[in-house]
Design a protein around this motif. Structure first.
Motif, PDB file in Angstrom:
ATOM      1  N   GLY A  31       0.786  -1.227   0.000  1.00 20.68           N
ATOM      2  CA  GLY A  31       0.000   0.000   0.000  1.00 20.68           C
ATOM      3  C   GLY A  31       0.812   1.268   0.000  1.00 20.68           C
ATOM      4  N   LEU A  32       2.128   1.147  -0.102  1.00 19.29           N
ATOM      5  CA  LEU A  32       2.985   2.325  -0.037  1.00 19.29           C
ATOM      6  C   LEU A  32       3.681   2.584  -1.364  1.00 19.29           C
ATOM      7  CD1 LEU A  32       4.788   1.828   3.416  1.00 19.29           C
ATOM      8  CD2 LEU A  32       2.855   3.329   2.910  1.00 19.29           C
ATOM      9  N   ARG A  33       4.040   3.854  -1.584  1.00 14.84           N
ATOM     10  CA  ARG A  33       4.860   4.253  -2.717  1.00 14.84           C
ATOM     11  C   ARG A  33       5.916   5.226  -2.223  1.00 14.84           C
ATOM     12  NH1 ARG A  33       3.635   3.617  -7.899  1.00 14.84           N
ATOM     13  NH2 ARG A  33       4.636   5.595  -8.396  1.00 14.84           N
ATOM     14  N   LEU A  34       6.903   5.461  -3.044  1.00 20.32           N
ATOM     15  CA  LEU A  34       7.993   6.367  -2.684  1.00 20.32           C
ATOM     16  C   LEU A  34       7.859   7.720  -3.374  1.00 20.32           C
ATOM     17  CD1 LEU A  34      11.012   3.864  -2.765  1.00 20.32           C
ATOM     18  CD2 LEU A  34       9.736   4.709  -0.774  1.00 20.32           C
ATOM     19  N   ASP A  35       6.675   8.034  -3.838  1.00 17.75           N
ATOM     20  CA  ASP A  35       6.448   9.325  -4.494  1.00 17.75           C
ATOM     21  C   ASP A  35       6.871  10.468  -3.566  1.00 17.75           C
ATOM     22  OD1 ASP A  35       5.344   7.686  -6.341  1.00 17.75           O
ATOM     23  OD2 ASP A  35       3.298   8.437  -6.173  1.00 17.75           O
ATOM     24  N   GLY A  36       7.582  11.416  -4.137  1.00 17.51           N
ATOM     25  CA  GLY A  36       7.980  12.601  -3.377  1.00 17.51           C
ATOM     26  C   GLY A  36       9.292  12.462  -2.638  1.00 17.51           C
ATOM     27  N   LEU A  37       9.868  11.259  -2.609  1.00 19.55           N
ATOM     28  CA  LEU A  37      11.155  11.066  -1.940  1.00 19.55           C
ATOM     29  C   LEU A  37      12.296  11.147  -2.955  1.00 19.55           C
ATOM     30  CD1 LEU A  37      10.732   8.173   0.662  1.00 19.55           C
ATOM     31  CD2 LEU A  37      11.126  10.596   1.113  1.00 19.55           C
ATOM     32  N   LYS A  38      13.254  12.006  -2.654  1.00 16.31           N
ATOM     33  CA  LYS A  38      14.461  12.085  -3.482  1.00 16.31           C
ATOM     34  C   LYS A  38      15.548  11.280  -2.776  1.00 16.31           C
ATOM     35  CE  LYS A  38      15.680  15.933  -5.546  1.00 16.31           C
ATOM     36  NZ  LYS A  38      16.274  17.288  -5.823  1.00 16.31           N
ATOM     37  N   VAL A  39      16.060  10.273  -3.468  1.00 16.17           N
ATOM     38  CA  VAL A  39      17.003   9.327  -2.865  1.00 16.17           C
ATOM     39  C   VAL A  39      18.321   9.337  -3.638  1.00 16.17           C
ATOM     40  CG1 VAL A  39      17.396   6.932  -2.183  1.00 16.17           C
ATOM     41  CG2 VAL A  39      15.060   7.850  -2.208  1.00 16.17           C
ATOM     42  N   VAL A  40      19.417   9.637  -2.941  1.00 20.84           N
ATOM     43  CA  VAL A  40      20.743   9.419  -3.516  1.00 20.84           C
ATOM     44  C   VAL A  40      21.073   7.950  -3.318  1.00 20.84           C
ATOM     45  CG1 VAL A  40      23.214   9.853  -3.246  1.00 20.84           C
ATOM     46  CG2 VAL A  40      21.601  11.761  -3.246  1.00 20.84           C
ATOM     47  N   GLY A  77      30.373   3.940  -2.360  1.00 19.23           N
ATOM     48  CA  GLY A  77      29.818   2.766  -1.711  1.00 19.23           C
ATOM     49  C   GLY A  77      29.793   2.852  -0.201  1.00 19.23           C
ATOM     50  N   SER A  78      29.426   1.739   0.426  1.00 21.18           N
ATOM     51  CA  SER A  78      29.182   1.726   1.869  1.00 21.18           C
ATOM     52  C   SER A  78      30.443   1.931   2.700  1.00 21.18           C
ATOM     53  CB  SER A  78      28.526   0.405   2.268  1.00 21.18           C
ATOM     54  OG  SER A  78      29.397  -0.684   2.038  1.00 21.18           O
ATOM     55  N   THR A  79      31.627   1.704   2.116  1.00 21.04           N
ATOM     56  CA  THR A  79      32.859   1.923   2.868  1.00 21.04           C
ATOM     57  C   THR A  79      33.484   3.288   2.578  1.00 21.04           C
ATOM     58  OG1 THR A  79      34.069   0.734   1.139  1.00 21.04           O
ATOM     59  CG2 THR A  79      33.421  -0.527   3.083  1.00 21.04           C
ATOM     60  N   HIS A  80      32.881   4.064   1.703  1.00 20.24           N
ATOM     61  CA  HIS A  80      33.341   5.427   1.420  1.00 20.24           C
ATOM     62  C   HIS A  80      32.093   6.263   1.139  1.00 20.24           C
ATOM     63  CE1 HIS A  80      36.446   8.396   0.163  1.00 20.24           C
ATOM     64  NE2 HIS A  80      35.444   8.865  -0.563  1.00 20.24           N
ATOM     65  N   ALA A 135      27.316  11.398   0.533  1.00 19.46           N
ATOM     66  CA  ALA A 135      26.917  12.454   1.476  1.00 19.46           C
ATOM     67  C   ALA A 135      26.950  13.815   0.793  1.00 19.46           C
ATOM     68  CB  ALA A 135      27.839  12.438   2.690  1.00 19.46           C
ATOM     69  N   GLU A 136      27.989  14.047   0.002  1.00 27.33           N
ATOM     70  CA  GLU A 136      28.059  15.316  -0.730  1.00 27.33           C
ATOM     71  C   GLU A 136      26.920  15.439  -1.722  1.00 27.33           C
ATOM     72  OE1 GLU A 136      31.950  15.130  -2.405  1.00 27.33           O
ATOM     73  OE2 GLU A 136      32.975  15.614  -0.506  1.00 27.33           O
ATOM     74  N   ALA A 137      26.548  14.328  -2.354  1.00 27.12           N
ATOM     75  CA  ALA A 137      25.434  14.356  -3.306  1.00 27.12           C
ATOM     76  C   ALA A 137      24.110  14.610  -2.602  1.00 27.12           C
ATOM     77  CB  ALA A 137      25.377  13.035  -4.077  1.00 27.12           C
ATOM     78  N   VAL A 138      23.930  14.047  -1.407  1.00 30.03           N
ATOM     79  CA  VAL A 138      22.700  14.289  -0.639  1.00 30.03           C
ATOM     80  C   VAL A 138      22.532  15.775  -0.378  1.00 30.03           C
ATOM     81  CG1 VAL A 138      21.631  14.004   1.637  1.00 30.03           C
ATOM     82  CG2 VAL A 138      22.548  12.012   0.447  1.00 30.03           C
ATOM     83  N   VAL A 139      23.589  16.424   0.065  1.00 26.50           N
ATOM     84  CA  VAL A 139      23.522  17.855   0.369  1.00 26.50           C
ATOM     85  C   VAL A 139      23.353  18.671  -0.907  1.00 26.50           C
ATOM     86  CG1 VAL A 139      24.798  19.803   1.335  1.00 26.50           C
ATOM     87  CG2 VAL A 139      24.868  17.570   2.486  1.00 26.50           C
ATOM     88  N   ALA A 140      24.125  18.339  -1.940  1.00 29.09           N
ATOM     89  CA  ALA A 140      24.077  19.115  -3.187  1.00 29.09           C
ATOM     90  C   ALA A 140      22.714  19.039  -3.855  1.00 29.09           C
ATOM     91  CB  ALA A 140      25.161  18.614  -4.142  1.00 29.09           C
ATOM     92  N   HIS A 141      22.046  17.897  -3.796  1.00 25.33           N
ATOM     93  CA  HIS A 141      20.760  17.714  -4.473  1.00 25.33           C
ATOM     94  C   HIS A 141      19.564  17.931  -3.550  1.00 25.33           C
ATOM     95  CE1 HIS A 141      22.316  16.096  -8.328  1.00 25.33           C
ATOM     96  NE2 HIS A 141      23.309  15.633  -7.584  1.00 25.33           N
ATOM     97  N   GLY A 142      19.826  18.238  -2.293  1.00 28.22           N
ATOM     98  CA  GLY A 142      18.721  18.418  -1.358  1.00 28.22           C
ATOM     99  C   GLY A 142      17.896  17.149  -1.219  1.00 28.22           C
ATOM    100  N   ALA A 143      18.574  16.018  -1.186  1.00 27.07           N
ATOM    101  CA  ALA A 143      17.880  14.728  -1.121  1.00 27.07           C
ATOM    102  C   ALA A 143      17.339  14.468   0.276  1.00 27.07           C
ATOM    103  CB  ALA A 143      18.826  13.603  -1.531  1.00 27.07           C
ATOM    104  N   ASP A 144      16.348  13.596   0.340  1.00 23.01           N
ATOM    105  CA  ASP A 144      15.729  13.226   1.612  1.00 23.01           C
ATOM    106  C   ASP A 144      16.540  12.166   2.350  1.00 23.01           C
ATOM    107  OD1 ASP A 144      13.102  14.720   1.422  1.00 23.01           O
ATOM    108  OD2 ASP A 144      13.043  13.546  -0.429  1.00 23.01           O
ATOM    109  N   GLU A 197      19.230  13.321   5.773  1.00 24.16           N
ATOM    110  CA  GLU A 197      19.159  14.438   4.824  1.00 24.16           C
ATOM    111  C   GLU A 197      20.306  15.431   4.978  1.00 24.16           C
ATOM    112  OE1 GLU A 197      16.849  15.591   8.491  1.00 24.16           O
ATOM    113  OE2 GLU A 197      17.042  13.785   7.224  1.00 24.16           O
ATOM    114  N   THR A 198      21.078  15.328   6.065  1.00 26.87           N
ATOM    115  CA  THR A 198      22.248  16.194   6.239  1.00 26.87           C
ATOM    116  C   THR A 198      23.519  15.526   5.742  1.00 26.87           C
ATOM    117  OG1 THR A 198      22.852  15.409   8.466  1.00 26.87           O
ATOM    118  CG2 THR A 198      21.131  17.120   8.312  1.00 26.87           C
ATOM    119  N   GLY A 199      23.413  14.261   5.336  1.00 33.16           N
ATOM    120  CA  GLY A 199      24.574  13.511   4.896  1.00 33.16           C
ATOM    121  C   GLY A 199      25.239  12.720   5.997  1.00 33.16           C
ATOM    122  N   ARG A 200      24.664  12.749   7.209  1.00 33.93           N
ATOM    123  CA  ARG A 200      25.251  11.998   8.319  1.00 33.93           C
ATOM    124  C   ARG A 200      24.977  10.512   8.145  1.00 33.93           C
ATOM    125  NH1 ARG A 200      23.888  13.236  14.591  1.00 33.93           N
ATOM    126  NH2 ARG A 200      21.856  12.454  13.907  1.00 33.93           N
TER     127      ARG A 200
END
Length: 448
Positions: free
Chosen positions: A170-179, A219-222, A227-236, A253-256
């Motif tokens: 019953g769920l969708r990911l509409d409206g979520l910006k994901v890096v 990737g997961s080890t770097h 994180a930079e892309a999350v901030v640059a694109h204003g991703a959720d 959303e802060t890249g943490r």
């Protein structure tokens, strides 16, 4: 029976160097083929997947030759995530599954992981039996019984469709910006397509593999690149997979960065509230933070600890009938959905919680306060045994005495690299640093 070439996650090493040579891969394929065929009649098949390393071509061909020489039919999946191999081994009724990957290691390394017909990684005992066959004369099939090989063109699509079934209907990911950082690895096509089909706006990172750039500054080890892309694109939110996509790290959303412990805490609490957490127990390794254990205890839940390695987590889960476990490093195992860690499916569960609750990622990834933890690695030469040196033993004993009941100390050899890992936890960070540094210095001296 002791194992010689198998480590904590299959056979691994530098490509074209023992044991990751074409010759050894051929013999491993033949030995595994003989082990799984044994005296059983009928048609026998193996599925083989790989990540995007250049050496995957060499090892894939060698394994194929080895398996077919013992009468096994080979189904080649191409680049797919490790959990896809576990899933397709069962789905395609194969006797054995193989994943060619060195996971989060750099491109010059590679590895071979085996899955049984149930889709789970092989036990230590099974690997030891394969090694015993490997050391002797491997009986080939008669000429008329040599196996065939064929490519399965829609293997990735089969896995993608299954992965989507684990997301609430019953769920969708509409409206979520994901890096989405795929580490230039095995999920570089599968993961972005799944998220897009579920409605997310996907900002892809690490989706241009060239045989050499797997896990390179991504990737997961770097996680810095994502994180930079999350901030640059204003991703959720950001989702970082490793080279074979069985690990995941979540970025708010802060890249943490939120590691596997925080994701396991979120899922354990949610599943417990829904009555889905079998036995009220989460399974994790000795590396998981003391804060996670305190979080679970405070909710009347239990943490079962195992040796390091997702296979040991899975073995404990199967013995106890528990359905959720994983590692701080990002292996999240949900046996309701998969037979091994699955970074994509774990990421989907986090996104489902965001969609369901309407909360921001930062509100979901801080379930507990971590106890300060310090991990340092010391590389040692082949054949050395620094942990057996009396000065190292003395330093470890002194460290344990100084920490007392205020923290804990864990010293272990890596199962995949020539490293001694020195880890300690303590709320007194100054004491923590002194204890770890003193042990590291002793290990470095003993390691030369």
């Amino acid at each position: 029976m002791a194992r010689k070439i198998f480590g904590t996650d299959g056979v691994r090493g530098q490509a074209n160097r023992y044991p990751m040579t074409a010759e050894m891969a051929l013999r491993l394929g033949a030995a595994a083929g003989r082990y799984f065929r044994r005296d059983k009649a009928g048609v026998h098949r193996v599925v083989i997947g790989k990540d995007t390393r250049l050496s995957g071509y060499m090892l894939e061909n060698a394994l194929t030759a080895g398996f077919t020489s013992t009468g096994m039919n080979v189904l080649l999946l191409g680049p797919v995530p490790t959990p896809a191999v576990g899933f397709l081994t069962r789905s395609m009724r194969a006797d054995v599954g193989v994943m060619i990957s060195a996971s989060h290691n750099p491109h010059q390394d590679n590895g071979i992981k085996f899955f049984g017909p149930d889709g789970f990684k092989l036990s230590d005992e099974a690997e030891a039996e394969i090694e015993a066959i490997l050391e002797g004369e491997i009986e080939p099939a008669q000429p008329q019984n040599i196996g065939r090989a064929r490519r399965i063109d829609d293997a990735r699509g089969r896995y993608q469709e299954y992965a989507k079934t684990t997301f609430p209907g019953g769920l969708r990911l509409d409206g979520l910006k994901v890096v989405l950082d795929c580490a230039n690895g095995a999920a570089y096509r599968a993961a972005p397509e799944v998220l897009w089909e579920l409605g997310a706006e996907v900002v892809p990172v690490g989706v241009s593999p060239d045989g050499f750039n797997i896990n390179e500054r991504c990737g997961s080890t770097h996680t810095q690149t994502a994180a930079e892309a999350v901030v640059a694109h204003g991703a959720d939110v950001g989702i970082c997979l490793d080279g074979d996509a069985d690990r995941v790290m979540i970025l708010d959303e802060t890249g943490r960065v939120a590691d596997g412990d925080q994701l396991m805490a979120l899922l354990a609490a949610r599943w417990a509230d829904e009555g889905r957490l079998n036995g009220g127990t989460l399974v994790a390794t000795v590396m998981s933070n003391l804060g996670l254990e305190r979080f679970l205890t405070g909710r009347g839940l239990r943490l079962e600890r195992t040796a390091v390695g997702d296979r040991y987590v899975v073995e404990a889960m199967r013995r106890g009938g528990w359905n959720l476990g994983g590692e701080q490093s990002g292996h999240i195992v949900m046996t309701d959905y998969a037979t091994t860690g699955d970074g994509l499916i774990a990421g989907l569960q986090f996104l489902a919680e965001m969609a369901r609750s309407g909360r921001r990622a930062s509100g979901l990834v801080n379930s507990f306060e971590t106890v300060p933890q310090l991990l340092k690695n010391v590389r040692y030469a082949a054949g050395a045994a620094p942990l057996e040196a009396p000065p190292v033993r003395s330093a470890i004993a002194a460290g344990e005495a100084r920490l007392g009941d205020r923290g804990r100390l864990l010293i272990r050899k890596s199962g995949t690299e020539p490293l001694i890992r020195v880890m300690a936890e303590c709320e007194d960070e100054a004491l923590l640093g002194r204890v770890v540094d003193e042990i590291v210095a002793a290990v470095e001296f003993a390691a030369g």
